[in-house]
Write a protein that holds these residues in place. Structure first.
Motif, PDB file in Angstrom:
ATOM      1  N   LEU A  46       0.841  -1.197   0.000  1.00  0.00           N
ATOM      2  CA  LEU A  46       0.000   0.000   0.000  1.00  0.00           C
ATOM      3  C   LEU A  46       0.879   1.251   0.000  1.00  0.00           C
ATOM      4  O   LEU A  46       0.586   2.220  -0.696  1.00  0.00           O
ATOM      5  CB  LEU A  46      -0.944   0.005   1.206  1.00  0.00           C
ATOM      6  CG  LEU A  46      -1.840   1.225   1.349  1.00  0.00           C
ATOM      7  CD1 LEU A  46      -2.709   1.424   0.107  1.00  0.00           C
ATOM      8  CD2 LEU A  46      -2.706   1.104   2.590  1.00  0.00           C
ATOM      9  N   SER A  47       1.974   1.214   0.732  1.00  0.00           N
ATOM     10  CA  SER A  47       2.870   2.377   0.782  1.00  0.00           C
ATOM     11  C   SER A  47       3.441   2.693  -0.601  1.00  0.00           C
ATOM     12  O   SER A  47       3.632   3.863  -0.944  1.00  0.00           O
ATOM     13  CB  SER A  47       3.993   2.162   1.795  1.00  0.00           C
ATOM     14  OG  SER A  47       4.785   1.043   1.427  1.00  0.00           O
ATOM     15  N   LEU A  61      -7.569   6.609  -1.198  1.00  0.00           N
ATOM     16  CA  LEU A  61      -8.585   6.526  -0.162  1.00  0.00           C
ATOM     17  C   LEU A  61      -8.999   5.077   0.005  1.00  0.00           C
ATOM     18  O   LEU A  61      -9.211   4.373  -0.984  1.00  0.00           O
ATOM     19  CB  LEU A  61      -9.833   7.330  -0.543  1.00  0.00           C
ATOM     20  CG  LEU A  61      -9.668   8.823  -0.709  1.00  0.00           C
ATOM     21  CD1 LEU A  61     -10.978   9.431  -1.211  1.00  0.00           C
ATOM     22  CD2 LEU A  61      -9.275   9.464   0.600  1.00  0.00           C
ATOM     23  N   ILE A  62      -9.129   4.644   1.224  1.00  0.00           N
ATOM     24  CA  ILE A  62      -9.639   3.310   1.516  1.00  0.00           C
ATOM     25  C   ILE A  62     -11.046   3.506   2.061  1.00  0.00           C
ATOM     26  O   ILE A  62     -11.249   4.212   3.046  1.00  0.00           O
ATOM     27  CB  ILE A  62      -8.731   2.575   2.523  1.00  0.00           C
ATOM     28  CG1 ILE A  62      -7.345   2.398   1.905  1.00  0.00           C
ATOM     29  CG2 ILE A  62      -9.345   1.232   2.909  1.00  0.00           C
ATOM     30  CD1 ILE A  62      -6.314   1.823   2.843  1.00  0.00           C
ATOM     31  N   VAL A  63     -12.009   2.890   1.381  1.00  0.00           N
ATOM     32  CA  VAL A  63     -13.417   3.115   1.680  1.00  0.00           C
ATOM     33  C   VAL A  63     -14.055   1.802   2.114  1.00  0.00           C
ATOM     34  O   VAL A  63     -13.858   0.775   1.461  1.00  0.00           O
ATOM     35  CB  VAL A  63     -14.150   3.653   0.429  1.00  0.00           C
ATOM     36  CG1 VAL A  63     -15.614   3.858   0.688  1.00  0.00           C
ATOM     37  CG2 VAL A  63     -13.479   4.918  -0.063  1.00  0.00           C
ATOM     38  N   LEU A  71     -20.311   6.173  -2.991  1.00  0.00           N
ATOM     39  CA  LEU A  71     -19.174   6.982  -3.412  1.00  0.00           C
ATOM     40  C   LEU A  71     -19.007   6.918  -4.931  1.00  0.00           C
ATOM     41  O   LEU A  71     -18.789   7.936  -5.581  1.00  0.00           O
ATOM     42  CB  LEU A  71     -17.894   6.525  -2.716  1.00  0.00           C
ATOM     43  CG  LEU A  71     -16.647   7.333  -3.033  1.00  0.00           C
ATOM     44  CD1 LEU A  71     -16.845   8.801  -2.684  1.00  0.00           C
ATOM     45  CD2 LEU A  71     -15.454   6.763  -2.297  1.00  0.00           C
ATOM     46  N   ARG A  72     -19.140   5.727  -5.503  1.00  0.00           N
ATOM     47  CA  ARG A  72     -19.048   5.593  -6.963  1.00  0.00           C
ATOM     48  C   ARG A  72     -20.137   6.408  -7.658  1.00  0.00           C
ATOM     49  O   ARG A  72     -19.881   7.076  -8.664  1.00  0.00           O
ATOM     50  CB  ARG A  72     -19.155   4.123  -7.369  1.00  0.00           C
ATOM     51  CG  ARG A  72     -17.922   3.334  -7.078  1.00  0.00           C
ATOM     52  CD  ARG A  72     -18.026   1.913  -7.640  1.00  0.00           C
ATOM     53  NE  ARG A  72     -16.912   1.134  -7.176  1.00  0.00           N
ATOM     54  CZ  ARG A  72     -16.986   0.203  -6.220  1.00  0.00           C
ATOM     55  NH1 ARG A  72     -18.138  -0.086  -5.652  1.00  0.00           N
ATOM     56  NH2 ARG A  72     -15.905  -0.449  -5.851  1.00  0.00           N
ATOM     57  N   ARG A  73     -21.359   6.372  -7.135  1.00  0.00           N
ATOM     58  CA  ARG A  73     -22.471   7.132  -7.697  1.00  0.00           C
ATOM     59  C   ARG A  73     -22.190   8.635  -7.589  1.00  0.00           C
ATOM     60  O   ARG A  73     -22.414   9.391  -8.532  1.00  0.00           O
ATOM     61  CB  ARG A  73     -23.766   6.764  -6.965  1.00  0.00           C
ATOM     62  CG  ARG A  73     -24.998   6.839  -7.787  1.00  0.00           C
ATOM     63  CD  ARG A  73     -26.260   6.281  -7.146  1.00  0.00           C
ATOM     64  NE  ARG A  73     -26.223   5.893  -5.758  1.00  0.00           N
ATOM     65  CZ  ARG A  73     -26.055   4.634  -5.325  1.00  0.00           C
ATOM     66  NH1 ARG A  73     -25.915   3.644  -6.174  1.00  0.00           N
ATOM     67  NH2 ARG A  73     -26.033   4.357  -4.036  1.00  0.00           N
ATOM     68  N   TYR A  74     -21.682   9.060  -6.458  1.00  0.00           N
ATOM     69  CA  TYR A  74     -21.351  10.465  -6.236  1.00  0.00           C
ATOM     70  C   TYR A  74     -20.298  10.928  -7.242  1.00  0.00           C
ATOM     71  O   TYR A  74     -20.431  11.972  -7.879  1.00  0.00           O
ATOM     72  CB  TYR A  74     -20.851  10.646  -4.799  1.00  0.00           C
ATOM     73  CG  TYR A  74     -20.410  12.048  -4.472  1.00  0.00           C
ATOM     74  CD1 TYR A  74     -21.343  13.028  -4.147  1.00  0.00           C
ATOM     75  CD2 TYR A  74     -19.066  12.393  -4.473  1.00  0.00           C
ATOM     76  CE1 TYR A  74     -20.947  14.309  -3.833  1.00  0.00           C
ATOM     77  CE2 TYR A  74     -18.660  13.676  -4.165  1.00  0.00           C
ATOM     78  CZ  TYR A  74     -19.601  14.632  -3.850  1.00  0.00           C
ATOM     79  OH  TYR A  74     -19.216  15.901  -3.557  1.00  0.00           O
TER      80      TYR A  74
END
Length: 108
Positions: A46-47, A61-63, A71-74
């Protein structure tokens, strides 16, 4: 790696007109290492993904999975939402008749 991340990273690098050597100098990884990440031959930490993203002016961002569809729709609606008179939030109306005063749009 069985995700969209490698192809996304390569696409972003190419859109910014960065060569592997240029990105390599920014992130402190060899061009070969970056190439292996972009081709999916190497699973990056991840780094490493964060360093690559930062070098290209992006943020990782980790969601939580439960929030991902909203979030995808937004994002698909360019950050636009609408509120109804009842104060409920939804996605941007796509038809002209759905955009009356009861569906006033607001930018977030």
């Amino acid at each position: 790696m069985d995700t969209l991340i490698p192809a996304f990273l390569r696409r972003q690098r190419n859109q910014r007109r960065l060569t592997l050597e240029m990105l390599s100098a920014r992130v402190g990884m060899s061009p070969q290492h970056l190439s292996e990440i972009e081709s999916g031959k190497r699973d990056p930490r991840l780094s490493s993904i964060e360093r690559m993203a930062e070098a290209m002016g992006m943020t990782v961002l980790i969601v939580p999975e439960a929030l991902a569809p909203d979030l995808r729709r937004y994002i698909a609606n360019n950050g636009r939402t609408y509120t109804t008179q009842a104060g409920k939030v939804g996605t941007t109306p796509t038809t002209p008749e759905a955009s009356g005063p009861e569906h006033a749009q607001e930018e977030i």
